[in-house]
Design a protein around this motif. Structure first.
Motif, PDB file in Angstrom:
ATOM      1  N   SER A 118      33.532  -0.016  -2.918  1.00 16.65           N
ATOM      2  CA  SER A 118      33.623  -1.228  -3.896  1.00 16.65           C
ATOM      3  C   SER A 118      32.330  -1.859  -3.720  1.00 16.65           C
ATOM      4  O   SER A 118      31.748  -2.028  -2.619  1.00 16.65           O
ATOM      5  CB  SER A 118      34.735  -2.343  -3.746  1.00 16.65           C
ATOM      6  OG  SER A 118      34.678  -2.639  -2.609  1.00 16.65           O
ATOM      7  N   ARG A 138      29.060  -9.548 -10.201  1.00 22.83           N
ATOM      8  CA  ARG A 138      29.291  -8.934 -11.357  1.00 22.83           C
ATOM      9  C   ARG A 138      28.110  -8.940 -12.182  1.00 22.83           C
ATOM     10  O   ARG A 138      27.497  -8.866 -13.315  1.00 22.83           O
ATOM     11  CB  ARG A 138      30.218  -9.640 -12.532  1.00 22.83           C
ATOM     12  CG  ARG A 138      31.705  -9.559 -12.043  1.00 22.83           C
ATOM     13  CD  ARG A 138      32.759 -10.121 -13.002  1.00 22.83           C
ATOM     14  NE  ARG A 138      32.651  -9.697 -14.154  1.00 22.83           N
ATOM     15  CZ  ARG A 138      33.034  -8.533 -14.594  1.00 22.83           C
ATOM     16  NH1 ARG A 138      33.900  -7.900 -13.789  1.00 22.83           N
ATOM     17  NH2 ARG A 138      33.071  -8.057 -15.819  1.00 22.83           N
ATOM     18  N   GLY A 154      27.638  -1.849 -14.469  1.00 17.35           N
ATOM     19  CA  GLY A 154      28.370  -1.496 -13.441  1.00 17.35           C
ATOM     20  C   GLY A 154      29.593  -2.449 -13.186  1.00 17.35           C
ATOM     21  O   GLY A 154      30.366  -1.974 -12.435  1.00 17.35           O
ATOM     22  N   PHE A 155      29.598  -3.458 -14.215  1.00 13.86           N
ATOM     23  CA  PHE A 155      30.909  -4.353 -14.115  1.00 13.86           C
ATOM     24  C   PHE A 155      31.625  -4.695 -15.517  1.00 13.86           C
ATOM     25  O   PHE A 155      32.280  -5.338 -15.548  1.00 13.86           O
ATOM     26  CB  PHE A 155      30.366  -5.652 -13.660  1.00 13.86           C
ATOM     27  CG  PHE A 155      30.045  -5.718 -12.111  1.00 13.86           C
ATOM     28  CD1 PHE A 155      30.827  -5.672 -11.029  1.00 13.86           C
ATOM     29  CD2 PHE A 155      28.626  -5.572 -11.802  1.00 13.86           C
ATOM     30  CE1 PHE A 155      30.432  -5.541  -9.771  1.00 13.86           C
ATOM     31  CE2 PHE A 155      28.189  -5.404 -10.368  1.00 13.86           C
ATOM     32  CZ  PHE A 155      29.141  -5.627  -9.424  1.00 13.86           C
ATOM     33  N   SER A 162      30.250   0.756 -17.411  1.00  7.36           N
ATOM     34  CA  SER A 162      31.519  -0.060 -16.891  1.00  7.36           C
ATOM     35  C   SER A 162      31.936   0.222 -15.464  1.00  7.36           C
ATOM     36  O   SER A 162      31.240   1.218 -14.977  1.00  7.36           O
ATOM     37  CB  SER A 162      32.672   0.374 -17.930  1.00  7.36           C
ATOM     38  OG  SER A 162      33.102   1.709 -17.659  1.00  7.36           O
ATOM     39  N   ARG A 163      32.754  -0.654 -14.926  1.00 10.33           N
ATOM     40  CA  ARG A 163      33.276  -0.360 -13.527  1.00 10.33           C
ATOM     41  C   ARG A 163      33.791   0.913 -13.350  1.00 10.33           C
ATOM     42  O   ARG A 163      33.476   1.628 -12.335  1.00 10.33           O
ATOM     43  CB  ARG A 163      34.239  -1.595 -13.177  1.00 10.33           C
ATOM     44  CG  ARG A 163      34.656  -1.545 -11.815  1.00 10.33           C
ATOM     45  CD  ARG A 163      33.765  -1.852 -11.010  1.00 10.33           C
ATOM     46  NE  ARG A 163      34.255  -1.729  -9.509  1.00 10.33           N
ATOM     47  CZ  ARG A 163      34.698  -2.659  -8.534  1.00 10.33           C
ATOM     48  NH1 ARG A 163      34.979  -3.730  -9.222  1.00 10.33           N
ATOM     49  NH2 ARG A 163      35.168  -2.343  -7.825  1.00 10.33           N
ATOM     50  N   SER A 164      34.465   1.224 -14.461  1.00 11.50           N
ATOM     51  CA  SER A 164      35.197   2.698 -14.323  1.00 11.50           C
ATOM     52  C   SER A 164      34.272   3.860 -14.170  1.00 11.50           C
ATOM     53  O   SER A 164      34.456   4.996 -13.637  1.00 11.50           O
ATOM     54  CB  SER A 164      36.211   2.913 -15.218  1.00 11.50           C
ATOM     55  OG  SER A 164      35.648   2.936 -16.496  1.00 11.50           O
ATOM     56  N   TYR A 169      28.942   3.285  -4.361  1.00 16.44           N
ATOM     57  CA  TYR A 169      28.136   2.296  -3.796  1.00 16.44           C
ATOM     58  C   TYR A 169      27.600   2.627  -2.418  1.00 16.44           C
ATOM     59  O   TYR A 169      28.447   3.057  -1.707  1.00 16.44           O
ATOM     60  CB  TYR A 169      29.182   0.883  -3.719  1.00 16.44           C
ATOM     61  CG  TYR A 169      30.044   0.656  -5.087  1.00 16.44           C
ATOM     62  CD1 TYR A 169      29.349   0.216  -6.145  1.00 16.44           C
ATOM     63  CD2 TYR A 169      31.381   1.406  -5.316  1.00 16.44           C
ATOM     64  CE1 TYR A 169      29.860  -0.119  -7.425  1.00 16.44           C
ATOM     65  CE2 TYR A 169      31.886   1.078  -6.466  1.00 16.44           C
ATOM     66  CZ  TYR A 169      31.403   0.429  -7.477  1.00 16.44           C
ATOM     67  OH  TYR A 169      31.886   0.334  -8.634  1.00 16.44           O
TER      68      TYR A 169
END
Length: 174
Positions: A118, A138, A154-155, A162-164, A169
């Motif tokens: 994460s 974010r 990235g958030f 997107s985050r997905s 990381y």
């Protein structure tokens, strides 16, 4: 007599102010490498730097090339870190594809980089096509075609950035 008292008070005030300032500075913990990386990325973006834009010339890529990976490498280098190169001493820093690969041997075998599941401030974030640096809650700072940007890449909730869609990381640990 009054002047001597004022002079002594002035000297005492300076000494106490200096002592308090030194004590406060000593209480602040040193910045982590992650904090330094995030701050340097934001500093470059806030200054309007264009060194990593598509049209800008770079020794590794020439001009008319995307340089998000070069931006990441230059930020890390500016704060005293290192990034893996594609071929030792022969080519530029690893590309966005490597940064977006959680199994990248160039990163997993590098002594100063550690995969994380994460994001956190100062981490390098990648989706396999683009790479940036997490610079806040974010928020990511990265090199785009015409400028450095700090935004929600990235958030995001869905779609590109997107985050997905984020695959890796990386934390600098040296």
């Amino acid at each position: 007599m009054a002047l001597r008292i004022l002079a002594v008070l002035a000297v005492l005030t300076l000494v106490l102010t200096s002592w308090v300032g030194t004590a406060e500075a000593q209480r602040k913990p040193p910045k982590t490498m992650s904090q330094k990386i995030a701050e340097k990325a934001k500093e470059y973006a806030d200054a309007g730097r264009t060194d990593w834009t598509y049209a800008a010339y770079n020794w590794y890529t020439g001009s008319d090339a995307y340089k998000c990976n070069i931006f990441v490498a230059d930020v890390v280098k500016a704060v005293g870190g290192t990034v893996p190169h594609r071929w030792w001493g022969m080519s530029g820093p690893i590309g966005a594809g490597e940064w977006g690969n959680p199994n990248s041997t160039l990163l997993t075998e590098a002594p100063c980089w550690s995969y994380r599941s994460s994001p956190s401030e100062g981490y390098v974030i990648g989706d396999g096509r683009h790479v940036g640096i997490v610079t806040g809650s974010r928020e990511t700072t990265s090199a785009m075609k015409t400028e450095l940007v700090s935004n929600d890449w990235g958030f995001r909730s869905f779609g590109s950035g997107s985050r997905s869609s984020m695959k890796a990381y990386w934390k600098y640990i040296c």
